[in-house]
Design an enzyme around this catalytic site. Structure first.
Site, mmCIF file in Angstrom:
data_model
loop_
_atom_site.group_PDB
_atom_site.id
_atom_site.type_symbol
_atom_site.label_atom_id
_atom_site.label_comp_id
_atom_site.label_asym_id
_atom_site.label_seq_id
_atom_site.Cartn_x
_atom_site.Cartn_y
_atom_site.Cartn_z
ATOM 1 N N LYS A 150 -10.051 2.777 14.459
ATOM 2 C CA LYS A 150 -8.748 3.218 14.970
ATOM 3 C C LYS A 150 -8.806 3.369 16.494
ATOM 4 O O LYS A 150 -7.890 2.964 17.208
ATOM 5 C CB LYS A 150 -8.317 4.533 14.306
ATOM 6 C CG LYS A 150 -8.024 4.405 12.819
ATOM 7 C CD LYS A 150 -6.900 3.410 12.525
ATOM 8 C CE LYS A 150 -6.664 3.184 11.060
ATOM 9 N NZ LYS A 150 -5.772 2.057 10.760
ATOM 10 N N THR B 58 -7.525 11.234 13.250
ATOM 11 C CA THR B 58 -8.990 11.199 13.287
ATOM 12 C C THR B 58 -9.491 10.932 14.710
ATOM 13 O O THR B 58 -10.609 11.308 15.056
ATOM 14 C CB THR B 58 -9.536 10.158 12.271
ATOM 15 O OG1 THR B 58 -10.933 10.319 12.152
ATOM 16 C CG2 THR B 58 -9.250 8.730 12.671
ATOM 17 N N ASN C 81 -6.205 -3.120 -2.164
ATOM 18 C CA ASN C 81 -6.079 -1.702 -2.519
ATOM 19 C C ASN C 81 -4.654 -1.372 -2.978
ATOM 20 O O ASN C 81 -4.150 -0.286 -2.730
ATOM 21 C CB ASN C 81 -6.477 -0.814 -1.331
ATOM 22 C CG ASN C 81 -6.779 0.603 -1.767
ATOM 23 O OD1 ASN C 81 -7.310 0.833 -2.856
ATOM 24 N ND2 ASN C 81 -6.425 1.573 -0.937
ATOM 25 N N VAL D 136 -12.834 23.140 -3.833
ATOM 26 C CA VAL D 136 -12.350 23.486 -2.483
ATOM 27 C C VAL D 136 -13.585 23.511 -1.591
ATOM 28 O O VAL D 136 -14.496 24.329 -1.794
ATOM 29 C CB VAL D 136 -11.640 24.860 -2.487
ATOM 30 C CG1 VAL D 136 -11.255 25.272 -1.070
ATOM 31 C CG2 VAL D 136 -10.422 24.818 -3.401
ATOM 32 N N PHE E 67 0.002 -2.060 8.708
ATOM 33 C CA PHE E 67 -0.687 -1.059 7.892
ATOM 34 C C PHE E 67 -2.012 -1.585 7.346
ATOM 35 O O PHE E 67 -2.863 -0.796 6.951
ATOM 36 C CB PHE E 67 0.176 -0.680 6.670
ATOM 37 C CG PHE E 67 1.447 0.035 6.997
ATOM 38 C CD1 PHE E 67 1.436 1.368 7.373
ATOM 39 C CD2 PHE E 67 2.668 -0.615 6.916
ATOM 40 C CE1 PHE E 67 2.610 2.039 7.666
ATOM 41 C CE2 PHE E 67 3.849 0.045 7.198
ATOM 42 C CZ PHE E 67 3.822 1.376 7.580
ATOM 43 N N SER F 91 -4.437 7.294 13.677
ATOM 44 C CA SER F 91 -4.750 8.468 12.871
ATOM 45 C C SER F 91 -5.134 9.641 13.753
ATOM 46 O O SER F 91 -5.688 9.459 14.849
ATOM 47 C CB SER F 91 -5.934 8.093 11.966
ATOM 48 O OG SER F 91 -6.483 9.235 11.375
ATOM 49 N N TYR G 51 -14.825 3.909 10.168
ATOM 50 C CA TYR G 51 -13.370 3.854 9.972
ATOM 51 C C TYR G 51 -12.653 4.441 11.186
ATOM 52 O O TYR G 51 -11.769 3.820 11.776
ATOM 53 C CB TYR G 51 -12.950 4.613 8.696
ATOM 54 C CG TYR G 51 -11.454 4.849 8.654
ATOM 55 C CD1 TYR G 51 -10.587 3.813 8.336
ATOM 56 C CD2 TYR G 51 -10.901 6.084 8.999
ATOM 57 C CE1 TYR G 51 -9.207 4.001 8.352
ATOM 58 C CE2 TYR G 51 -9.530 6.288 9.014
ATOM 59 C CZ TYR G 51 -8.692 5.243 8.689
ATOM 60 O OH TYR G 51 -7.331 5.435 8.717
ATOM 61 N N GLY H 181 0.824 -1.215 0.000
ATOM 62 C CA GLY H 181 0.000 0.000 0.000
ATOM 63 C C GLY H 181 0.854 1.259 0.000
ATOM 64 O O GLY H 181 2.088 1.207 -0.095
ATOM 65 N N ASN I 188 -9.321 12.167 -1.256
ATOM 66 C CA ASN I 188 -8.351 12.978 -0.515
ATOM 67 C C ASN I 188 -7.841 14.124 -1.387
ATOM 68 O O ASN I 188 -7.835 14.034 -2.618
ATOM 69 C CB ASN I 188 -7.183 12.112 -0.024
ATOM 70 C CG ASN I 188 -7.633 11.101 1.010
ATOM 71 O OD1 ASN I 188 -7.537 9.907 0.798
ATOM 72 N ND2 ASN I 188 -8.145 11.572 2.131
#
Ligand code: NAD
Ligand code: WQD
Length: 345
Positions: free
Chosen positions: A157, A130, A38, A221, A84, A128, A153, A13, A203
């Site tokens: 984490k 996050t 992925n 944006v 990962f 993360s 998601y 990845g 992203n």
């Protein structure tokens, strides 16, 4: 001195491949496990082109306990793991929560189960920023409050960090370093490896480079009415090679028993907040290529501003994210150009 073997899950990845390069350049033998859900096998060619070494590769799924047992039987010299392997698309996790909980948590639990019996000394885990949600105060330290996750998601984490903590507090015979990444961007400066596009990028940087290439009409944006100097959101964009290097230090710490605690947590960021509009300007300055863009409404669920206080990683790991943003933008562009050359995008 001969270095000990590292198992890199998700090693073909984006962040994994850059880390394998740094590990091999530091003299570590590596074995990668990846199910290629992925990523692409051709990433191994890129790693080999940069380092001169083709890492051992096992195509298998980390949620498959028997496959993992077979891997440990084949490589009894594995002493460290960098995990990962995970599904990482926030939006998809809202649509398919069970897939995310199953993949991300079963992968981790299988590894934790097999570490003790196989004499593995430590695991580095990809967490993360996050976990901090929308912080009350920036920059965030490792002590900043963990906010309720806003996506399955993000929740994987948080739960993963708790699982690791519980397992180690229960007396597991290994250590862990939990790394909370901010926003990894850019590619290896050789342009031999980078982030592989998967459909329409969600992203910022992959979308930006595709817009600059003309693959997308323009970059949207998402919002210019935030409480920030230019109204666009602020993030801490960290060069993927800087990030990869931190993993080598983290794994070395565990293998050489340098870490004082059995679980250590580090923020991996630059300590610098950059807005979306500033990032576009940096890209244009660094590459001389224009990014067609327009301001649109806010994206639901976006954090207004978050950046790291990386002091603990700086001091304890002796690591700093020191690649200038302009160099990172150039590497992102060189990789986009390479994808075009190869006919991928
Ligand atoms: P990536 O998708 O490029 O890499 C993950 C790799 O894991 C892929 O090659 C995929 O094929 C593999 N994989 C997934 N599930 C697997 C399984 N069950 N068995 C074997 N292989 C499996 O993602 P990345 O950006 O390199 O992220 C790596 C890690 O860092 C992930 O845990 C991610 O959640 C975390 N992270 C990423 C970011 C980011 O913005 N990229 C930020 C913070 C944390
Ligand atoms: C960055 C900024 C957008 C796309 C996500 C995950 C997070 C972490 C990293 C793993 C934001 C703006 C984006 C676009 C834009 N991953 N943007 N136009 O939102 O910080 O975080 O990836 O753990 O969990 O949520 O990253 O790259 O999506 O966005 O204006 O087309 O760019 O609004 O301000 P984000 P991102």
């Amino acid at each position: 001195m001969k270095k000990e073997r590292i198992l890199v899950t998700g090693g073909t990845g984006y962040i994994g491949s850059h880390t394998v390069v740094e590990l091999q350049q530091a003299g570590y033998p590596v074995v990668i496990i990846d199910n290629l859900s992925n990523s692409d096998r051709a990433v191994l060619d890129g790693i080999e082109a940069i380092t001169g070494i083709r890492p051992d590769f096992v195509e298998a799924d980390c949620t498959d306990l028997e496959a993992l047992k077979a891997l440990f039987a084949k490589y009894p010299d594995i002493k460290g793991i960098i995990n990962f392997a995970a599904s990482k698309a926030v939006g998809e996790s809202m649509q398919k929560p069970v897939l995310y909980y199953r993949n991300n948590l079963n992968t981790l639990m299988n590894l934790l189960d097999l570490m003790g019996p196989n004499g593995v000394k430590g695991i580095v885990f990809s967490s993360s920023c996050t976990v901090y949600g929308e912080p009350d105060v920036n920059p965030v330290t490792e002590q900043s409050p963990i906010k309720k996750a806003t996506s399955p998601y993000g929740n994987t984490k948080q739960i993963s960090e708790e699982i690791i903590t519980d397992v180690i507090n229960a007396g597991a015979p290994f250590k862990s370093v939990i790394l909370r990444y901010f926003n990894p961007v850019g590619a290896h400066p050789s342009a031999m490896i980078g982030e592989l596009p998967n459909g329409v990028p969600q992203n910022l940087v992959p979308y930006l480079t595709q817009a600059a290439m003309g693959i997308r009409a323009e970059l949207s944006v998402f919002g210019n009415d935030y409480d920030t100097p230019d109204g666009s959101c602020i993030r801490d964009y960290i060069d993927v090679v800087d990030l990869a290097k931190a993993h080598v230090i983290a794994v070395e710490r565990m293998l050489q028993d340098k870490s004082e605690e059995k679980i250590e947590i580090f923020n991996l960021g630059t300590g610098r907040g950059v807005s979306v509009l500033e990032l576009i300007a940096a890209f244009e300055r660094a590459t001389g290529v224009k990014v067609p863009h327009k301001i649109v409404g806010r994206r639901a669920g976006d954090i207004e501003k978050v950046w790291a206080n990386p002091a603990r990683a700086n001091q304890v790991l002796g690591w700093t994210a020191n690649t200038p943003l302009d160099d990172t933008m150039r590497s992102a562009w060189a990789w986009q150009c390479k994808l075009r050359e190869k006919g991928v995008m």
